[in-house]
Structure formats: structure tokens, C-alpha cells
Design an enzyme around this catalytic site. Sequence first.
Site, PDB file in Angstrom:
ATOM      1  N   GLU A   1       1.346  -2.305   4.306  1.00  0.00           N
ATOM      2  CA  GLU A   1       0.538  -3.355   3.671  1.00  0.00           C
ATOM      3  C   GLU A   1       1.458  -4.426   3.068  1.00  0.00           C
ATOM      4  OE1 GLU A   1      -2.864  -3.573   3.898  1.00  0.00           O
ATOM      5  OE2 GLU A   1      -2.489  -5.520   2.974  1.00  0.00           O
TER       6      GLU A   1
ATOM      7  N   GLU B   1       2.510 -12.539   6.491  1.00  0.00           N
ATOM      8  CA  GLU B   1       1.546 -13.624   6.207  1.00  0.00           C
ATOM      9  C   GLU B   1       2.221 -14.774   5.456  1.00  0.00           C
ATOM     10  OE1 GLU B   1      -2.668 -11.149   5.758  1.00  0.00           O
ATOM     11  OE2 GLU B   1      -1.835 -12.200   4.035  1.00  0.00           O
TER      12      GLU B   1
END
Length: 120
Positions: free
Chosen positions: A64, A71
Site C-alpha cells: 500500500e 501515485e
Amino acid sequence: MDIRKLFKSFRYAFQGVLHAFREQNFRFHVLVAIMVISAGWLTGLSQTEWFVIIIVIAIMLTLEMLNTAIERVVDLATSEIHPLAKQSKDLAAGAVLVFACASAIIGILIFLPKWMNLLT
Ligand SMILES: Nc1ncnc2c1ncn2[C@@H]1O[C@H](COP(=O)(O)OP(=O)(O)OP(=O)(O)O)[C@@H](O)[C@H]1O
């Protein structure tokens, strides 16, 4: 060995963990991890089962964080719509999804037989 440099690296890494906590998805995974650990504690797991659960949780949280890092880098590289930007973000998110599915199956394989035993 430069101890001050080592401490600085730890501080930056800790800041990275704090950044992760600002992400809703990461907080969700932490919540699920706490629930799984509580369930394991209440159910009673063997040493090997705890080993598997802890490894799975650690990999899930790590993935994660890497997803968030990708991103950020994509957003830094371009603010324009680009198919490669989409692919990068979706691949990273897909990696999290694949491991989340595997984690759920591992969880079921560990917990379900024990809960069935409790019922019978
Ligand atoms: N620069 C871009 N070009 C093309 N598609 C993009 C771009 N940035 C994001 N996307 C796509 O738009 C959708 C939403 O992206 P976004 O970055 O908002 O992701 P998110 O999963 O909502 O992440 P966040 O955790 O930042 O809210 C995804 O399918 C992503 O691949």
C-alpha cells in the site's frame, strides 16, 4: 559508520510511515490488520500461523505504501492525462488488489477450520 546519517535515514523513513497514515486506504488496511490480530489472539494461533499472518500484514502495508509512492511520482511527472500515467497507477493499485485477494484466502484457510471446530 556514520550514526548521525543512520538516525537521519530512520527519521525520514518514520516520516514516510506518517505520510502513509494520511492515506485513507492505508488506515483501512491498518484497521483490518488490528482486527485480524485481535481475531488471532481470541482464536488462538500456532507459532507458524502467527508467522504467516504477520508476514501477510507486513507485505500488505508495504504494498500500500509503494502504491502511494508510485501515485506521487506519477503526479509529479505529469499533471496531464496520459495513458502511461493511468497504466502505472492502475498497475500499482492492481498489485495491491492481487495481494489483498491472496491475503483474504490465507485468512480464510487459517481461521475458518478453527471457527468450524468451535461450532462442532
Ligand atoms: N495523469 C493521469 N493520466 C491518466 N489517468 C490518470 C492520471 N492520473 C490518474 N489517472 C487515473 O484516474 C483514476 C483515478 O486516479 P487517482 O490518482 O485519483 O487514483 P485514486 O485511486 O483515486 O488515488 P488517491 O489515493 O490519490 O485518491 C485511476 O484509474 C488512474 O489510473
